[in-house]
Each structure stands twice: as C-alpha cells, then as structure tokens.
Design an enzyme around this catalytic site. Structure first.
Site, PDB file in Angstrom:
ATOM      1  N   LYS A 190     -16.766  -1.336   4.432  1.00  0.00           N
ATOM      2  CA  LYS A 190     -16.679  -0.159   3.541  1.00  0.00           C
ATOM      3  C   LYS A 190     -16.323  -0.585   2.124  1.00  0.00           C
ATOM      4  CE  LYS A 190     -11.879   0.050   3.262  1.00  0.00           C
ATOM      5  NZ  LYS A 190     -11.076  -0.236   2.079  1.00  0.00           N
ATOM      6  N   SER A 228     -10.567  -3.139  10.605  1.00  0.00           N
ATOM      7  CA  SER A 228     -10.484  -1.726  10.998  1.00  0.00           C
ATOM      8  C   SER A 228     -11.796  -1.268  11.621  1.00  0.00           C
ATOM      9  CB  SER A 228     -10.191  -0.848   9.775  1.00  0.00           C
ATOM     10  OG  SER A 228      -8.981  -1.231   9.181  1.00  0.00           O
ATOM     11  N   ASP A 235      -6.986   2.829   8.024  1.00  0.00           N
ATOM     12  CA  ASP A 235      -8.427   2.889   7.724  1.00  0.00           C
ATOM     13  C   ASP A 235      -9.297   3.063   8.968  1.00  0.00           C
ATOM     14  OD1 ASP A 235      -8.010   2.470   5.076  1.00  0.00           O
ATOM     15  OD2 ASP A 235      -8.698   0.380   5.044  1.00  0.00           O
TER      16      ASP A 235
HETATM   17  O1  C5P Z   1      -2.184   1.178   8.121  1.00  0.00           O
HETATM   18  P1  C5P Z   1      -2.264  -0.284   7.957  1.00  0.00           P
HETATM   19  O2  C5P Z   1      -1.627  -1.020   9.111  1.00  0.00           O
HETATM   20  O3  C5P Z   1      -3.628  -0.784   7.674  1.00  0.00           O
HETATM   21  O4  C5P Z   1      -1.409  -0.627   6.678  1.00  0.00           O
HETATM   22  C1  C5P Z   1      -1.038  -1.943   6.340  1.00  0.00           C
HETATM   23  C2  C5P Z   1       0.036  -1.900   5.291  1.00  0.00           C
HETATM   24  O5  C5P Z   1      -0.500  -1.416   4.065  1.00  0.00           O
HETATM   25  C3  C5P Z   1       1.181  -0.969   5.605  1.00  0.00           C
HETATM   26  O6  C5P Z   1       2.155  -1.613   6.405  1.00  0.00           O
HETATM   27  C4  C5P Z   1       1.695  -0.618   4.238  1.00  0.00           C
HETATM   28  O7  C5P Z   1       2.495  -1.671   3.733  1.00  0.00           O
HETATM   29  C5  C5P Z   1       0.439  -0.592   3.403  1.00  0.00           C
HETATM   30  N1  C5P Z   1      -0.113   0.779   3.277  1.00  0.00           N
HETATM   31  C6  C5P Z   1       0.552   1.701   2.497  1.00  0.00           C
HETATM   32  N2  C5P Z   1       0.048   2.960   2.377  1.00  0.00           N
HETATM   33  C7  C5P Z   1      -1.100   3.319   2.995  1.00  0.00           C
HETATM   34  C8  C5P Z   1      -1.793   2.380   3.786  1.00  0.00           C
HETATM   35  C9  C5P Z   1      -1.281   1.110   3.908  1.00  0.00           C
HETATM   36  O8  C5P Z   1       1.591   1.395   1.912  1.00  0.00           O
HETATM   37  N3  C5P Z   1      -1.560   4.546   2.836  1.00  0.00           N
END
Ligand code: C5P
Length: 314
Positions: free
Chosen positions: A31, A133, A166
């Site tokens: 993406k 993702s 994501d």
């Molecule tokens: O959701 P995911 O595991 O992909 O997110 C990885 C990291 O990215 C989170 O632990 C956080 O530190 C950061 N993140 C964030 N805000 C979001 C998505 C991700 O701070 N909306």
C-alpha cells in the site's frame, strides 16, 4: 535463502487466487499512504490518525498456504528481491505476522488444523508499505477458507485489528480507504482509479514506533476531505496536490537517506512525491507507465538500491 527471479508486473496483476483442495495462493498487495495526518497522541501509546491508503496492483508478496492436518504452523520465506531482506531480515519465527495470524485463528476457533506457509517477499520491510500487514490479512482470509472456519467479516476485521493497525485495511472491500482511529476504522472510498507511481526505498528502513515518537501532531491541519474529493474526481493532479504526510518530517530527521530521496524526486518531473506511512519508502506520482519507467531507470542509475513501478488498484 533462495533468491527468485524478478516477477513481471503483468504476472502479478493477473495472479488469481489459486486454490486446490489443500492449497491456496494469494497476492498480498503493498500500500501507499496518499494522506496521513497525526491528530493526537493517545493514552494507550498509539496515535489518533486520519489516513487515506490505497492498495497497489503489481507490487506485493505472494502467500501460499498448504493444509497441515497435524496442527503445526510453519513458515518458509523466499526473497524475490535480494535487497528486500539484506538489511533487515524478516523473521520466519513466531513473531512473524503471518504465524501470529494463524495462531490467533487457532485460539479463536479451537481448530486442530495447521498450515505450511510459503511467503514470497517482494515488499521491503520497514518501508511503510504494509508488507507484513498485508501478509497477515492474506493469511486470515486464506485460513478462513482452508480451515473451513466460516468466520464473519466482522470477526476477521477484529482479529486483524489486534494483529496491527494497518491489517484491517487489507481486508477492506475497496482498494482506497479512509482509515481513522489508530488506523483500524475503515471508511471505503468508491471509485479508485489506476495511477502509476515509482516507489523507491533507501538502503536503511525506519522503526515505526520511533517515527511516531518523534512526530508533532497536527490537529489544526485541513482534513483528508480534499484528498478524498480529488480521488472521487479521478484527477491525478488534484490527488497530487492534496498529498500530505505528518510522519515525513520526523522520518527525514531520523534517516537522512529519506532527505536524499526527496531531493532525487525533486529533480524528476513527477506530478508529486512523498514518503509513504512511517517510511522509509518514498514515491513519485507519474502520468503514465512509460513515465514511471523513465523515472525508475534514472533513480536506479543514481544508485537507489530498491526502485519499483506499480499502479494503484482500481
Ligand atoms: O499497530 P502496529 O503494531 O502496527 O503499530 C506499531 C507501532 O507503531 C505502535 O506500537 C506504535 O508505537 C506506533 N503506532 C502509533 N499510532 C498508530 C499506529 C502505530 O503510535 N496509529
């Protein structure tokens, strides 16, 4: 680790969901973020977002799943581009999102079935292109069928959101989606149309948490509305004018190679250019496939280690 030859863009675009009784194969597209605005930090450590993401047509991984009646879950990773894994190895262990997706389904349903995954990686890690993702979303969709789980879309979306912010986007019904919350609340945007882009990733990637930690939220900035209307008007120029990414400036500060990408794209006659997600991949919007090929060739000649062309899904 085996290295496969490059796969032609048409081969991937035409790739159907192949299936036999005990094996399924699926394209897991990458993406881009046309628009990403960080609104605020949240108490749970995440950030409140408003982002418009689009799935890519030709660029993605391929996930093959073979039923394993013993209940075991295993993963073999094959790299289709040597650069993809050279700098940051993608683990074929329990921490891989594909295996975590399978474990989540086993836990949720109590199934005694297992799976042998083969993942052909074309999307670089730590690039902001949602490679891991998308692989996880593909695993959820395939296993729901391979294991005859008959889980509803809502259940799959909820498991997806637990796996990563994501992941739900890759299960959305449209390839173009406005994502809010931490990224898991989906509003489909109808009428996506193909736009050719060049995507380039510098040698080093970026850690998503580090980029978010260093960003400055933009609560006052104009919303994604302009971008959404630009997409609906099917105007490449209007889309290009509405691009934005709050995470670009902290990413440039953390990784000067992104600043170099920015300068290289500035010299190209692309319609617009921007970093995707939390980086480090960077893209330029082109007017045609031919245009994209020319830009890609010049970037490769200047030593950019990973450059691909692709269109967005319609
Ligand atoms: O959701 P995911 O595991 O992909 O997110 C990885 C990291 O990215 C989170 O632990 C956080 O530190 C950061 N993140 C964030 N805000 C979001 C998505 C991700 O701070 N909306």
């Amino acid at each position: 680790m085996a290295i496969l030859p490059r796969i032609g863009t048409q081969d991937v675009a035409a790739m159907p969901v192949l299936q036999s009784l005990s094996t399924f194969t699926r394209h897991a597209p990458a993406k881009l973020n046309w628009y990403l605005r960080v609104l605020a930090r949240r108490a749970d450590g995440f950030h409140e977002l408003e982002t418009v993401m689009v799935r890519l047509r030709e660029l993605g991984d391929t996930l093959r799943c073979r039923l394993d009646p013993s209940g075991a879950v295993s993963l073999t990773i094959v790299s289709a581009t040597p650069q993809t894994l050279s700098e940051q190895a993608i683990p074929a262990t329990e921490s891989n999102l594909v295996i975590r997706a399978a474990r989540a389904l086993q836990q949720q349903t109590g199934t005694s079935l297992g799976v042998q995954f083969t993942l052909i990686k074309r999307v670089p890690a730590a690039a902001g292109m949602g490679g891991g993702s998308s692989d996880a979303a593909a695993a959820l969709e395939i296993l729901n069928r391979l294991w005859n789980l008959e889980l509803s879309r809502a259940t799959l979306l909820s498991i997806a959101a637990d796996l990563g912010s994501d992941v739900p986007f890759f299960l959305a019904e449209t390839p173009l989606v406005l994502c809010t919350g931490r990224g898991e609340i989906l509003t489909p945007i109808p009428g996506s149309f193909p736009i050719w882009v060049v995507v380039a990733r510098p040698k080093t990637g970026l850690s998503t948490p580090a980029v978010f930690r260093n960003c400055r939220p933009e609560p006052e900035r104009a919303s994604a509305e302009n971008l959404v209307s630009a997409c609906e008007s099917r105007s490449i120029t209007a889309v290009a004018q509405a691009l934005h990414n709050t995470l670009q400036s902290p990413a440039v500060a953390l990784n000067p190679e992104i600043g170099r990408m920015q300068r290289l794209f500035e010299r190209e006659r692309v319609v617009a250019h921007q970093m995707t997600g939390s980086g480090s991949a960077y893209f330029g919007v082109c007017t045609s496939k031919r245009h994209a090929c020319c830009v890609a060739a010049r970037l490769r000649a200047q030593g950019v280690p990973w450059v691909e062309i692709t269109s967005t899904q319609a």
